[in-house]
Scaffold this active site. Structure first.
Site, PDB file in Angstrom:
ATOM      1  N   GLU A 296      41.257  35.622  50.301  1.00 24.18           N
ATOM      2  CA  GLU A 296      41.076  36.980  49.773  1.00 24.18           C
ATOM      3  C   GLU A 296      40.843  37.994  50.886  1.00 24.18           C
ATOM      4  O   GLU A 296      40.469  39.130  50.630  1.00 24.18           O
ATOM      5  CB  GLU A 296      39.944  37.012  48.732  1.00 24.18           C
ATOM      6  CG  GLU A 296      38.616  36.456  49.208  1.00 24.18           C
ATOM      7  CD  GLU A 296      37.540  36.516  48.139  1.00 24.18           C
ATOM      8  OE1 GLU A 296      37.706  37.203  47.121  1.00 24.18           O
ATOM      9  OE2 GLU A 296      36.495  35.872  48.335  1.00 24.18           O
TER      10      GLU A 296
ATOM     11  N   ASP B  22      40.187  41.151  45.997  1.00 23.13           N
ATOM     12  CA  ASP B  22      39.730  41.481  47.349  1.00 23.13           C
ATOM     13  C   ASP B  22      40.891  41.524  48.330  1.00 23.13           C
ATOM     14  O   ASP B  22      40.884  42.347  49.251  1.00 23.13           O
ATOM     15  CB  ASP B  22      38.658  40.485  47.811  1.00 23.13           C
ATOM     16  CG  ASP B  22      37.286  40.882  47.299  1.00 23.13           C
ATOM     17  OD1 ASP B  22      36.980  42.077  47.340  1.00 23.13           O
ATOM     18  OD2 ASP B  22      36.533  40.001  46.844  1.00 23.13           O
TER      19      ASP B  22
ATOM     20  N   CYS C  55      43.463  33.546  41.397  1.00 21.80           N
ATOM     21  CA  CYS C  55      42.382  33.756  40.438  1.00 21.80           C
ATOM     22  C   CYS C  55      41.971  35.227  40.314  1.00 21.80           C
ATOM     23  O   CYS C  55      41.035  35.546  39.597  1.00 21.80           O
ATOM     24  CB  CYS C  55      41.179  32.885  40.758  1.00 21.80           C
ATOM     25  SG  CYS C  55      40.460  33.255  42.358  1.00 21.80           S
TER      26      CYS C  55
ATOM     27  N   HIS D  93      23.935  41.464  27.404  1.00 18.95           N
ATOM     28  CA  HIS D  93      23.868  40.222  26.643  1.00 18.95           C
ATOM     29  C   HIS D  93      24.629  40.332  25.326  1.00 18.95           C
ATOM     30  O   HIS D  93      25.414  39.446  24.957  1.00 18.95           O
ATOM     31  CB  HIS D  93      22.388  39.890  26.393  1.00 18.95           C
ATOM     32  CG  HIS D  93      22.212  38.616  25.671  1.00 18.95           C
ATOM     33  ND1 HIS D  93      21.951  38.555  24.326  1.00 18.95           N
ATOM     34  CD2 HIS D  93      22.323  37.349  26.094  1.00 18.95           C
ATOM     35  CE1 HIS D  93      21.877  37.295  23.972  1.00 18.95           C
ATOM     36  NE2 HIS D  93      22.096  36.544  25.023  1.00 18.95           N
TER      37      HIS D  93
HETATM   38  C1  PEP Z   1      39.072  38.301  43.872  1.00 12.51           C
HETATM   39  O1  PEP Z   1      38.578  38.889  44.831  1.00 12.51           O
HETATM   40  O2  PEP Z   1      40.285  38.387  43.566  1.00 12.51           O
HETATM   41  C2  PEP Z   1      38.258  37.419  43.032  1.00 12.51           C
HETATM   42  C3  PEP Z   1      38.785  36.644  42.114  1.00 12.51           C
HETATM   43  O3  PEP Z   1      36.908  37.438  43.192  1.00 12.51           O
HETATM   44  P1  PEP Z   1      35.937  38.625  42.719  1.00 12.51           P
HETATM   45  O4  PEP Z   1      36.745  39.534  41.831  1.00 12.51           O
HETATM   46  O5  PEP Z   1      34.795  37.955  42.047  1.00 12.51           O
HETATM   47  O6  PEP Z   1      35.578  39.261  44.030  1.00 12.51           O
HETATM   48 MG    MG Z   2      36.631  38.295  45.649  1.00 11.85          MG
END
Ligand code: PEP
Ligand code: MG
Length: 547
Positions: free
Chosen positions: A427, A451, A498, A184
């Site tokens: 992913e 991923d 992302c 936190h």
């Molecule tokens: C990813 O897998 O690139 C992603 C953005 O999700 P996370 O890192 O939360 O698995």
């Molecule tokens: Mg992911």
């Protein structure tokens, strides 16, 4: 001169003297008798509750309701009858109230710490913090930790309430030697944009550090103690350049993200909680590309209700409106385990029961989340994104459950938007290879490169021994990214990235060239990326160098 490797909490530099924070220590001594000591405890507890009300008001003003709520929790802990019973039991031994409170706090903290649930584990620190606060009133040490001049605070861990008491301008940086980056207080530190580090092996926090010169490099993750003059001079220059660079970036605020030859990309933000929307806006982000909704589940002690989730989603959507907010549905499993989900132990959790697979096996959890999302859609520009997709039947399931959610809300007379966009995360290699088929079924793609790299290279993303080999720029990954982008554009749907790779300096020209529509990164990188993209001329980018 000594230097230590650390993890980053919030980037930047700090140069200055250390101020040591350490929790109050209490010796076991004989008290004034059980009754008298209990009276002292009650009095100190009352003062603590009063002080917590003040902390609540301060946090509410500086950071907002969600962060302030923690102090309400602390108040409940201070007034908890189990805690009082534990103090009473200790006082039977004739000890002081200080010792009884500290011991009772430790006993309860140990119970919390032994729980498997991540949320409950975190509560151990809260109990210690409350007990410490009561002890400081008993010792009449209410002023507690004081920072007299601008300093780098060093501690094993710092109670959030202590951080809130210190004037921002007196904090050059913070080092949480034993803390984690998701605690936190670390989240608060990021909100306050304080250069900070955490998790250092082999460094003991004690009085010998007080007033010691130090350099904190929270860009690289280094702490240097007693630096040589040349090192200080070098870092002073780096800090100045960094601040100037930050200042220059302000020129890109309020501007669209365009390459030299006029190609448009949008810079969105990745966030993990609703209050981070504020950070995204402050950094002029053009939308939220990934709201990791699983944090709502990770922070709770039981399944968050539709109402609870709705409040969080609505807050972000309203705050960002008219900007788009892409909320990712539950991504639990693998390294994100939650007790109340009662998930089976698995040989290969990363390849196991997770995300959409859990949602399909337990559709009520998914339906509740979709209902909350549709309700929030009414208040702005919300899109739904589902992780870990591998097959088209999963998309069918998502659409059916979404239709069910809409029908339920209609029957309840609750307003929502009918045309909420539904997209998928690409992913897994399977989703990438089949992206032409998926593109015909969904409204958008967002490539999760963390991923996608893990599954394409068959390399565990969290295994520290494989760090060197974990190469998201591997051509097998960039070729898949190009394939996904091409298939999205052929079908006329947007594609974003992302994963961490979205802010990769080397691949940025490639992303702009292949027409990635949106790059979603931590808010702090927004303007930096916008500037970098303005320097790229896609006519000069040679694709064969990247794939
Ligand atoms: C990813 O897998 O690139 C992603 C953005 O999700 P996370 O890192 O939360 O698995
Ligand atoms: Mg992911």
């Amino acid at each position: 001169m000594r230097s230590y490797k650390a993890n980053r909490v919030f980037e930047g530099y700090a140069l200055g003297k250390l101020a040591v924070y350490s929790a109050i220590k209490v010796e076991k001594t004989v008290g004034l008798g059980k009754e008298k000591e209990f009276e002292r405890f009650c009095h100190a507890r009352e003062e603590t509750v009063h002080a917590l009300d003040t902390s609540y008001a301060e946090a509410l003003e500086k950071l907002g309701e969600k962060e302030a709520a923690l102090f309400e929790t602390h108040k409940l802990m201070a007034e908890d009858l189990d805690f009082e019973d534990a103090v009473n039991a200790e006082l039977e031994g004739g000890v002081t109230a200080e010792y009884a409170v500290q011991s009772a706090g430790e006993q309860l903290a140990a119970i919390f710490a032994s729980m498997d649930d991540a949320y409950m584990k975190e509560r151990a620190n809260d109990v210690r913090e409350v007990a410490n606060r009561i002890v400081s009133f008993l010792k009449k040490d209410v002023k507690g930790f004081e920072v007299k001049e601008p300093s780098i605070i060093i501690c094993d861990d710092l109670p959030s309430s202590e951080l809130m008491k210190i004037e921002r301008k007196l904090i050059l940086g913070i080092v949480f030697v034993k803390g984690g980056s998701n605690s936190h207080v670390s989240i608060l530190t990021r909100m306050l944009e304080i250069p900070s580090l955490c998790g250092i092996d082999g460094l003991t926090v004690d009085g010998t550090l007080e007033g010691m010169d130090a350099v904190l490099d929270a860009k690289k993750g280094d702490l240097i103690l007693e630096p040589e003059a040349q090192v200080v001079a070098d870092y002073a220059k780096r800090q100045k350049d960094y601040e100037e660079e930050k200042e220059k970036l302000l020129a890109f605020k309020g501007k669209p993200t365009l390459s030299k030859d006029g190609k448009k990309t949008e810079i969105y933000s990745n966030i993990a909680s609703s209050f981070e929307a504020e950070n995204a806006l402050r950094n002029d982000s053009e939308g939220i590309g990934l709201f990791r909704s699983e944090f709502l589940y990770l922070e709770a002690s039981d399944y968050p209700s539709e109402e609870e989730q709705f409040e969080h989603y609505k807050r972000v959507v309203e705050e960002m409106n008219p900007r788009q907010v892409i909320i990712r549905t539950l991504d639990i499993g693998a390294d994100k385990k939650i007790d109340y989900f009662d998930l089976p132990d698995e040989e290969n959790p990363a390849l196991g029961f997770r995300s959409i697979r859990i949602c399909m096996a337990r559709p009520q959890i998914f339906l509740t989340q979709l209902q909350a999302l549709y309700r929030a859609s009414y208040y702005g520009n919300l899109a739904i994104m589902v992780p870990m997709i591998i097959s088209l039947n999963e998309v069918d399931f998502i659409k059916e459950t979404a239709a069910q959610a809409r029908a339920n809300l209609k029957a309840r007379g609750i307003p929502f938007k009918e045309d909420v966009k539904i997209g998928i995360m690409v992913e897994t290699p399977s989703a990438a290879v089949l992206s032409d088929l998926f593109a015909a079924q969904v409204d958008f793609f967002s490539i999760g490169t963390n991923d996608l790299t893990q599954y394409t290279l068959a390399l565990d993303r969290v295994n520290p021994n494989l760090k060197e080999q974990f190469d998201p720029r591997h051509k097998s990954v960039t070729r898949l990214i190009k394939l996904v982008a091409d298939n999205a554009h052929k079908a006329g749907i947007p594609v974003g990235i992302c994963g961490e790779l979205a802010r990769d300096e080397i691949l940025l020209p490639f992303f702009v060239k292949i027409g990635i529509d949106e790059l979603s990164v931590s808010p702090a990188y927004t303007l930096q990326l916008r500037k970098r993209i303005s320097e790229i001329d896609t006519r000069e980018v040679r694709l064969e160098e990247f794939i």
